[in-house]
Design a protein around this motif. Structure first.
Motif, mmCIF file in Angstrom:
data_model
loop_
_atom_site.group_PDB
_atom_site.id
_atom_site.type_symbol
_atom_site.label_atom_id
_atom_site.label_comp_id
_atom_site.label_asym_id
_atom_site.label_seq_id
_atom_site.Cartn_x
_atom_site.Cartn_y
_atom_site.Cartn_z
ATOM 1 N N ASN A 201 0.825 -1.204 0.000
ATOM 2 C CA ASN A 201 0.000 0.000 0.000
ATOM 3 C C ASN A 201 0.857 1.250 0.000
ATOM 4 O O ASN A 201 2.006 1.228 0.431
ATOM 5 N N TYR A 246 -9.284 2.919 -2.472
ATOM 6 C CA TYR A 246 -9.965 1.630 -2.475
ATOM 7 C C TYR A 246 -11.299 1.685 -3.213
ATOM 8 O O TYR A 246 -11.728 0.696 -3.803
ATOM 9 N N GLN A 250 -12.237 -0.733 -6.154
ATOM 10 C CA GLN A 250 -13.532 -1.418 -6.166
ATOM 11 C C GLN A 250 -14.243 -1.219 -7.503
ATOM 12 O O GLN A 250 -14.853 -2.155 -8.044
ATOM 13 N N GLU A 326 -8.684 -0.983 5.546
ATOM 14 C CA GLU A 326 -9.185 -1.082 4.179
ATOM 15 C C GLU A 326 -8.379 -2.051 3.332
ATOM 16 O O GLU A 326 -8.941 -2.809 2.532
ATOM 17 N N ALA A 327 -7.053 -2.031 3.454
ATOM 18 C CA ALA A 327 -6.227 -2.938 2.660
ATOM 19 C C ALA A 327 -6.480 -4.388 3.057
ATOM 20 O O ALA A 327 -6.676 -5.258 2.198
ATOM 21 N N PHE A 330 -9.795 -5.749 1.722
ATOM 22 C CA PHE A 330 -9.724 -6.185 0.326
ATOM 23 C C PHE A 330 -9.014 -7.528 0.210
ATOM 24 O O PHE A 330 -9.474 -8.448 -0.482
ATOM 25 N N VAL A 362 -16.280 -0.158 -1.025
ATOM 26 C CA VAL A 362 -15.027 -0.905 -0.969
ATOM 27 C C VAL A 362 -15.361 -2.361 -0.671
ATOM 28 O O VAL A 362 -16.448 -2.686 -0.185
#
Length: 692
Positions: A201, A246, A250, A326-327, A330, A362
């Protein structure tokens, strides 16, 4: 344990997001109306975890570069780095030394030198050298946040703001926006940047012209001294930057098909029978499974058809020890993890993430939240709610219950043991389960008697059998004391009494098996056992991390002790399984690839692949009381499942080659997700036929 983004500036930097170049040792330029104005760069910076000062960065210009000190302590641990950087006439690092320790105590003695086109370096993976092009820059394995400034100054002058990096890959710099920051009397004009290329990231940071001003993430920041009051706003901006990134990903990788979707020619895993069935077609529409039909059943008009090519279709997995960002959200989806239990977070940050996942902005698992409660101390974590008395702790339970959305409370290390009965009584009153670490200066037996429903981390339980009275587990002792385990007699009354109490009281364990393997068996210069199957697919910075020890191994005796400790951990978990003690699979390492390893390890205590797959899907859905909608692939159930080409009931490693994931009815192909994070995909997406 918690090794997540709130502690992870070291991980951000250690992922290789650092490089070279500078423009004057004691000042930098800022462009204003076409002119370059001298800006005095700060020498002192404050490290903040969720708004709480936890450390410092000190930057001292020298005749030919910089001397840097960086240290913070959060949750009783953190890194200490002393750096010396010597720059050449172009402002690029000619020599760079970094000495100190990582968050978990691994010793750092990193050295980089460049002579002409020959570069040599030593880091925790070993000694290396290479012939490098004139423009290549070194990316340290471990470095302070100030390395971002050195990188940025070089990248600003490079074509497309991109440079080749040593030991491999490249660094990229992207401008985000200009903004004003103020401490009430002094206002500065800064620019936010994103540096990426060698890790999973980007790192977001701030420059005032070419003067370093700070680094920001949703839960962690390093800011120029005097501007700490901007922390909350800047961390929110970092969250917005991440959300924008993100959301963009998405938009490229989420497939929201209109109308029904037929996944043809798949063998469905039945978690009740722990077996794969004959080939069938699974049909879903929206976020619900609508039918299971014969493999050759004719499709209906308007259907999207996905050819499963005879692969295995499995219910989505449950990561039971997450600290979701968030990373990781995913990457868990790409790994077939469609549900997760968040075990403590910055509550505001998690609120935003859940809202974005539920709105489809996301990707991410369904999240089941834990109400994190910690006691104030010199060693406290800065997540959730930090309290200073029993009354505040009780009120925290009420506040979480009133807020809603939490299914349990989590008690942490610095809570006073005498507060726990009142806290648990309040949780019972408010219909919340109770889980937690074993607070300092008590043991698992006392917490079981107080009313714990679940104990977090197998080391937290086992330390009660080897610690002396008064020893403080708020420090790294809760990890290093595991060296005492090899001599422990597992048939002793103390061990058996604790296990008996767990059985009698129905207390579960969240062992976090994989993080103990990483802690106890990883060694500098060797790929850690849990990363062997996927390390070559990762970015360069992540590969270096996989070849580094987590803890300090100072002697052959310590090496042997840690290896013996892992065997004792394994043996205790095997005993627990034999006694029927409930275990839940979770990593505390971000899930994704490490979650696959978590599941693999349970084969060491006698579990079979099909049993593990059933336990990690249907079993955890039942544990979280959502088994009427999740954990099975049947009509009426939510469309959460994933496709692998092989048969994981025979070889559990097959779950590492996932071709497709359906999460809440959205279709994802990991081969499209992984390149967004610099990861080489493991398998191609299945054929898709859209309606004519």
């Amino acid at each position: 344990m918690i090794i997540t983004a709130r502690l992870a500036l070291v991980a951000l930097m250690g992922a290789g997001l650092v490089a070279c170049g500078q423009e004057g040792a004691d000042s930098a330029g800022q462009e204003t109306a076409g002119a370059v104005v001298a800006v005095q760069e700060a020498s002192s910076f404050t490290v903040l975890a969720s708004g709480t000062p936890v450390g410092a960065l000190e930057v001292t210009p020298t005749e030919d570069g910089y001397s840097i000190f960086y240290e913070f302590r959060n949750n009783g641990r953190g890194p200490t780095f002393n750096e010396t950087i010597v720059l050449d006439e172009d402002g690029l690092p000619q020599r760079w030394t970094i000495d100190g320790i990582t968050t978990f105590g691994n010793e750092i003695s990193e050295v980089f030198e460049r002579n002409g086109n020959t570069a040599s370096w030593r880091d925790t993976t070993g000694e290396n050298s290479a012939e490098v092009p004139a423009g290549a820059v070194y990316a340290p394995q471990n470095a302070s946040p100030y390395s971002l400034a050195i990188s940025a100054r070089a990248l600003l002058d490079a074509d497309s703001n991109t440079l080749p990096a040593i030991p491999g890959g490249q660094l990229r710099l992207e401008v985000i926006e200009s903004l004003s920051v103020s401490n009430g009397t002094d206002t500065r004009e800064v620019t936010s940047w994103a540096l990426s290329g060698l890790g999973l990231n980007p790192t977001y940071f701030l420059m005032e012209g070419t003067a370093f001003f700070g680094v920001i993430s949703p839960s962690f920041a390093v800011l120029a001294e005097g501007f700490e009051g901007e922390d909350e706003r800047l961390r929110a901006l970092a969250a917005d930057y991440g959300a924008s990134r993100y959301e963009s990903i998405q938009s490229r990788v989420a497939h929201n098909y209109d109308g029904p979707v037929r996944v043809r020619n798949v063998r469905v895993f039945n978690p009740l029978e722990q077996s794969l069935g004959e080939p069938v077609s699974v049909v879903f529409e929206g976020n619900r499974i609508t039918a299971i039909e014969a493999a050759d059943a004719p499709g209906n008009a308007g259907e999207v058809e996905i050819d499963g090519e005879g692969g295995s279709l499995l219910p989505g997995l449950f990561e039971m020890h997450a600290h979701m960002g968030e990373a990781s959200a995913f990457l868990n989806i790409a790994a077939g993890v469609t549900s997760a239990r968040d075990m403590g977070n910055n509550n505001d940050v998690l609120d935003r993430l859940i809202a974005n996942i539920e709105a489809g902005r996301v990707a991410g698992p369904r999240l089941y939240r834990s109400a994190f409660i910690e006691g104030r101390s010199p060693f406290n974590s800065n997540n959730g709610t930090v309290v200073e008395s029993e009354e505040e702790a009780v009120q925290a339970v009420h506040d979480y219950a009133d807020r809603g959305g939490f299914h349990q409370i989590k008690i942490y290390n610095s809570m006073r043991p005498e507060w726990i009965p009142a806290v648990i009584a309040t949780a019972r009153e408010r219909d919340l389960r109770v889980t937690g670490h074993i607070p300092a200066f008590t043991n698992a037996d006392a917490m079981i008697e107080a009313g714990y429903d679940e104990i977090i981390h197998i080391n937290q339980l086992m330390l009660g059998w080897v610690l002396d009275a008064g020893e403080d587990t708020r420090t790294l002792l809760r990890l290093t004391a595991l060296q005492r385990l090899p001599v422990l007699d597992l048939s002793s009354p103390a061990v058996q009494s604790t296990l008996d109490a767990m059985v009698e009281n129905g207390v579960a364990i969240d062992p976090t098996f994989a993080i103990h393997e990483r802690l106890l068996l990883s060694r500098n210069g060797e790929v850690d056992p849990g990363s062997v199957d996927y390390v070559d697919n990762l970015p360069v910075g992540a590969q270096r991390g996989a070849r580094s020890a987590m803890a300090a191994i100072g002697s052959a005796e310590e090496d042997e002790a840690y290896r013996g400790a892992f065997e004792q951990v394994r043996a205790v978990l095997e005993m627990m399984r034999e006694r029927g003690i409930m275990m839940v699979p979770g990593t505390d390492m971000g899930g994704s690839f490490t979650y696959h390893r978590e599941l693999e390890l349970y084969q060491l205590i006698g579990m079979e692949p099909a049993e593990i797959l059933s336990w990690a899907s249907h079993g955890m859905a039942e544990y979280l009381e959502v088994g009427d909608e999740l954990g099975r692939i049947e009509p009426g159930y939510l469309a959460d499942f994933f496709l692998v080409p092989g048969d994981p009931t025979q070889d559990l490693r097959e779950i590492k080659t996932i071709a497709m994931v359906v999460a809440d009815g959205r279709v994802y192909f990991p081969s499209e997700i992984y390149p967004e994070f610099g990861i080489r995909p493991f398998v191609d997406a299945p054929p898709v036929r859209l309606p004519e």
